[in-house]
Design an enzyme around this catalytic site. Structure first.
Site, PDB file in Angstrom:
ATOM      1  N   PHE A 166      -3.211   3.465  -3.356  1.00 28.46           N
ATOM      2  CA  PHE A 166      -2.662   4.775  -3.692  1.00 28.46           C
ATOM      3  C   PHE A 166      -3.426   5.322  -4.902  1.00 28.46           C
ATOM      4  O   PHE A 166      -3.218   4.896  -6.024  1.00 28.46           O
ATOM      5  CB  PHE A 166      -1.167   4.663  -4.023  1.00 28.46           C
ATOM      6  CG  PHE A 166      -0.436   5.966  -3.856  1.00 28.46           C
ATOM      7  CD1 PHE A 166      -0.899   7.142  -4.427  1.00 28.46           C
ATOM      8  CD2 PHE A 166       0.731   6.008  -3.127  1.00 28.46           C
ATOM      9  CE1 PHE A 166      -0.233   8.336  -4.267  1.00 28.46           C
ATOM     10  CE2 PHE A 166       1.423   7.201  -2.964  1.00 28.46           C
ATOM     11  CZ  PHE A 166       0.941   8.363  -3.533  1.00 28.46           C
ATOM     12  N   ARG A 179      -2.386  15.256 -10.832  1.00 32.22           N
ATOM     13  CA  ARG A 179      -3.531  16.031 -10.333  1.00 32.22           C
ATOM     14  C   ARG A 179      -4.533  16.347 -11.438  1.00 32.22           C
ATOM     15  O   ARG A 179      -5.728  16.395 -11.205  1.00 32.22           O
ATOM     16  CB  ARG A 179      -3.065  17.365  -9.728  1.00 32.22           C
ATOM     17  CG  ARG A 179      -2.312  17.255  -8.437  1.00 32.22           C
ATOM     18  CD  ARG A 179      -2.119  18.645  -7.834  1.00 32.22           C
ATOM     19  NE  ARG A 179      -1.137  18.675  -6.760  1.00 32.22           N
ATOM     20  CZ  ARG A 179      -1.366  18.333  -5.501  1.00 32.22           C
ATOM     21  NH1 ARG A 179      -2.558  17.903  -5.154  1.00 32.22           N
ATOM     22  NH2 ARG A 179      -0.418  18.411  -4.586  1.00 32.22           N
TER      23      ARG A 179
END
Length: 195
Positions: A166, A179
């Site tokens: 991940f 992000r």
């Protein structure tokens, strides 16, 4: 007057406890983006209209840096797609949430992805865009996971292959967080394991 940074106490970044390890540094990202831009400049030197098409929110960071690194004229546009189906089963149905505003007839299209994982949505898009009459359609992705290679997804320009873990940062998120991180890191399972 602001005190000098050397006199301020050092504190850990808010994400330090969530990131298991950094796998691609911000320096590596910058260097690879510059290399990819050089290849694109050469490949599209005779193009009369390269269009970068960013997919989803995740592509924004890479697309912005890539556009600044490319030296030939280009335009930018975005698409947002949604796949129907449960989290474990894909129905194969894709819905366009935000379509292109640009007429792509006769244009060279470069689809910009942050990550190619299963490749299901990208496979659909690579069948859909050619029906709109572009000159060419290619894909650039900052990272690619092993499943995409197994699925035979064609990525003409690739930043890095990453393990099947991940990953977050540089546009990639978990629950809309991480992000903005300038690097790509592996998220600790304890962060997403209960999700």
């Amino acid at each position: 007057m602001t005190p000098s940074a050397e006199h301020e106490p050092q504190s850990a970044a808010w994400y330090d406890d969530d990131i298991e390890r950094v796998i691609i540094t911000d320096t590596q990202i910058r260097e690879r983006t510059a290399e990819l831009a050089e290849k694109i400049d050469a490949d599209y030197a005779d193009s009369d209209g390269l269009l970068l098409v960013g997919l989803f929110k995740g592509a924004v960071m890479f697309m912005a840096d890539l556009a600044r690194a490319i030296s030939i004229p280009l335009e930018l546009d975005f698409m947002d797609l949604s796949s129907y189906g449960s989290a474990t089963t894909s129905s194969g149905v894709v819905r366009v949430l935000k379509d292109l505003e640009t007429d792509i007839t006769g244009r060279d299209i470069l689809v910009v992805e942050d990550i190619v994982d299963s490749g299901l949505t990208l496979t659909w898009l690579l069948k859909y865009l050619p029906t709109r009459g572009p000159k060419s359609v290619e894909v650039i992705s900052m990272v690619r996971k092993p499943k995409a290679m197994d699925a035979g997804i064609s990525v003409k320009y690739l930043g890095f292959d990453v393990p099947d873990e991940f990953v977050v940062g540089y546009g990639m998120d978990f629950a809309e967080r991480y992000r903005e991180l300038p690097f790509i890191g592996v998220l600790k399972p304890s962060v997403y394991g209960s999700a």
